[in-house]
Design a protein around this motif. Sequence first.
Motif, mmCIF file in Angstrom:
data_model
loop_
_atom_site.group_PDB
_atom_site.id
_atom_site.type_symbol
_atom_site.label_atom_id
_atom_site.label_comp_id
_atom_site.label_asym_id
_atom_site.label_seq_id
_atom_site.Cartn_x
_atom_site.Cartn_y
_atom_site.Cartn_z
ATOM 1 N N SER A 40 0.729 -1.233 -0.056
ATOM 2 C CA SER A 40 0.015 -0.045 -0.119
ATOM 3 C C SER A 40 0.887 1.312 -0.073
ATOM 4 C CB SER A 40 -1.180 -0.159 1.241
ATOM 5 O OG SER A 40 -1.858 1.042 1.230
ATOM 6 N N LEU A 41 1.780 1.372 0.809
ATOM 7 C CA LEU A 41 2.860 2.436 0.870
ATOM 8 C C LEU A 41 3.532 2.488 -0.573
ATOM 9 C CD1 LEU A 41 4.101 2.258 4.425
ATOM 10 C CD2 LEU A 41 2.461 3.839 3.499
ATOM 11 N N GLY A 42 3.960 1.421 -1.304
ATOM 12 C CA GLY A 42 4.559 1.698 -2.492
ATOM 13 C C GLY A 42 3.488 2.206 -3.619
ATOM 14 N N LEU A 43 2.467 1.805 -3.368
ATOM 15 C CA LEU A 43 1.187 2.427 -4.446
ATOM 16 C C LEU A 43 1.009 3.657 -4.005
ATOM 17 C CD1 LEU A 43 -1.057 -0.628 -4.306
ATOM 18 C CD2 LEU A 43 0.259 0.303 -6.306
ATOM 19 N N PHE A 44 1.167 4.105 -2.564
ATOM 20 C CA PHE A 44 1.055 5.632 -2.563
ATOM 21 C C PHE A 44 1.898 6.518 -3.159
ATOM 22 C CE2 PHE A 44 3.550 8.048 0.589
ATOM 23 C CZ PHE A 44 3.123 9.182 0.411
ATOM 24 N N ALA A 45 3.331 5.954 -3.063
ATOM 25 C CA ALA A 45 4.429 6.799 -3.587
ATOM 26 C C ALA A 45 4.097 6.768 -5.145
ATOM 27 C CB ALA A 45 5.675 5.949 -3.238
ATOM 28 N N TRP A 46 3.930 5.612 -5.796
ATOM 29 C CA TRP A 46 3.559 5.823 -7.309
ATOM 30 C C TRP A 46 2.762 6.717 -7.467
ATOM 31 C CZ3 TRP A 46 -0.457 3.445 -9.790
ATOM 32 C CH2 TRP A 46 -0.328 3.746 -11.223
ATOM 33 N N LEU A 47 1.454 6.653 -7.048
ATOM 34 C CA LEU A 47 0.483 7.743 -7.396
ATOM 35 C C LEU A 47 0.996 9.052 -7.213
ATOM 36 C CD1 LEU A 47 -2.659 5.922 -5.947
ATOM 37 C CD2 LEU A 47 -2.265 6.379 -8.220
ATOM 38 N N LEU A 48 1.849 9.359 -6.034
ATOM 39 C CA LEU A 48 2.045 10.938 -6.186
ATOM 40 C C LEU A 48 2.970 11.258 -7.454
ATOM 41 C CD1 LEU A 48 2.858 11.531 -2.366
ATOM 42 C CD2 LEU A 48 0.830 12.373 -3.915
ATOM 43 N N THR A 49 3.579 10.138 -8.022
ATOM 44 C CA THR A 49 4.581 10.677 -9.248
ATOM 45 C C THR A 49 3.674 10.796 -10.627
ATOM 46 O OG1 THR A 49 4.683 8.468 -9.955
ATOM 47 C CG2 THR A 49 6.332 9.057 -8.386
ATOM 48 N N LEU A 50 2.389 10.464 -10.375
ATOM 49 C CA LEU A 50 1.599 10.753 -11.529
ATOM 50 C C LEU A 50 0.820 12.277 -11.499
ATOM 51 C CD1 LEU A 50 -0.545 7.280 -11.536
ATOM 52 C CD2 LEU A 50 1.612 8.048 -12.928
ATOM 53 N N VAL A 51 1.083 13.034 -10.373
ATOM 54 C CA VAL A 51 0.500 14.252 -10.146
ATOM 55 C C VAL A 51 1.371 15.355 -11.266
ATOM 56 C CG1 VAL A 51 0.405 16.295 -8.775
ATOM 57 C CG2 VAL A 51 -0.118 14.064 -7.844
ATOM 58 N N GLU A 52 0.409 16.129 -11.949
ATOM 59 C CA GLU A 52 0.976 17.137 -12.800
ATOM 60 C C GLU A 52 1.618 18.284 -11.884
ATOM 61 O OE1 GLU A 52 1.469 16.778 -16.000
ATOM 62 O OE2 GLU A 52 0.633 14.763 -16.103
ATOM 63 N N SER A 53 2.841 17.945 -11.842
ATOM 64 C CA SER A 53 3.681 19.298 -11.069
ATOM 65 C C SER A 53 5.199 19.369 -11.633
ATOM 66 C CB SER A 53 3.567 19.047 -9.658
ATOM 67 O OG SER A 53 4.256 20.017 -9.190
ATOM 68 N N ALA A 54 5.721 20.549 -11.729
ATOM 69 C CA ALA A 54 7.108 20.732 -12.309
ATOM 70 C C ALA A 54 7.864 20.582 -11.018
ATOM 71 C CB ALA A 54 7.184 22.007 -12.666
ATOM 72 N N ALA A 55 7.324 20.463 -9.594
ATOM 73 C CA ALA A 55 8.325 20.114 -8.455
ATOM 74 C C ALA A 55 7.538 19.394 -7.498
ATOM 75 C CB ALA A 55 8.332 21.542 -7.681
ATOM 76 N N ALA A 56 8.323 18.266 -7.191
ATOM 77 C CA ALA A 56 7.721 17.258 -6.140
ATOM 78 C C ALA A 56 7.330 17.796 -4.879
ATOM 79 C CB ALA A 56 8.841 16.070 -6.093
ATOM 80 N N GLY A 57 8.070 18.945 -4.207
ATOM 81 C CA GLY A 57 7.637 19.358 -3.112
ATOM 82 C C GLY A 57 6.317 20.182 -3.138
ATOM 83 N N ARG A 58 6.080 20.891 -4.366
ATOM 84 C CA ARG A 58 4.801 21.427 -4.344
ATOM 85 C C ARG A 58 3.789 20.422 -4.437
ATOM 86 N NH1 ARG A 58 5.764 25.459 -8.353
ATOM 87 N NH2 ARG A 58 6.384 26.719 -6.821
ATOM 88 N N ALA A 59 4.002 19.646 -5.179
ATOM 89 C CA ALA A 59 2.928 18.181 -5.196
ATOM 90 C C ALA A 59 2.619 17.806 -3.980
ATOM 91 C CB ALA A 59 3.486 17.427 -6.164
ATOM 92 N N TYR A 60 3.524 17.430 -3.025
ATOM 93 C CA TYR A 60 3.584 16.845 -1.813
ATOM 94 C C TYR A 60 2.755 17.972 -0.870
ATOM 95 C CZ TYR A 60 7.245 13.408 -3.675
ATOM 96 O OH TYR A 60 7.981 12.848 -4.377
ATOM 97 N N ALA A 61 3.066 19.061 -0.870
ATOM 98 C CA ALA A 61 2.573 20.077 0.123
ATOM 99 C C ALA A 61 0.964 20.269 -0.341
ATOM 100 C CB ALA A 61 3.261 21.601 -0.383
ATOM 101 N N ALA A 62 0.576 20.384 -1.559
ATOM 102 C CA ALA A 62 -0.733 20.331 -1.819
ATOM 103 C C ALA A 62 -1.449 19.087 -1.593
ATOM 104 C CB ALA A 62 -0.756 20.636 -3.378
#
Length: 106
Positions: A40-62
């Motif tokens: 489940s935690l692996g799927l969580f991390a993978w899904l966050l990589t699918l978010v359209e964002s130029a910066a990981a930190g911004r995607a994680y903050a939102a």
Amino acid sequence: MPTLAAYIGAALFEIAGCFAFWGWMRLGKPVWWLLPGLVSLGLFAWLLTLVESAAAGRAYAAYGGIYIVASLGWLWAIEGLRPDRWDVTGGIICLAGAAIILAAPR
């Protein structure tokens, strides 16, 4: 994949994965609970990589706002504890912050 769907899926997988560890460590559940928790935690991390964002930190903050509200839903649906007015107020404030981060003109 739309951002909101990725965030909601990520939140559910993260909470479920963390709850598996909580169950094992705090509720006396068997050690095998960790296996689906890790998946489940692996799927969580993978899904966050699918978010359209130029910066990981911004995607994680939102994502944080979505995670908080999803956690309150978990509290109610899985743990049987209804969020109180302070939980709801805090969740609304967090969603507003996530919306500002996501919708800001860049």
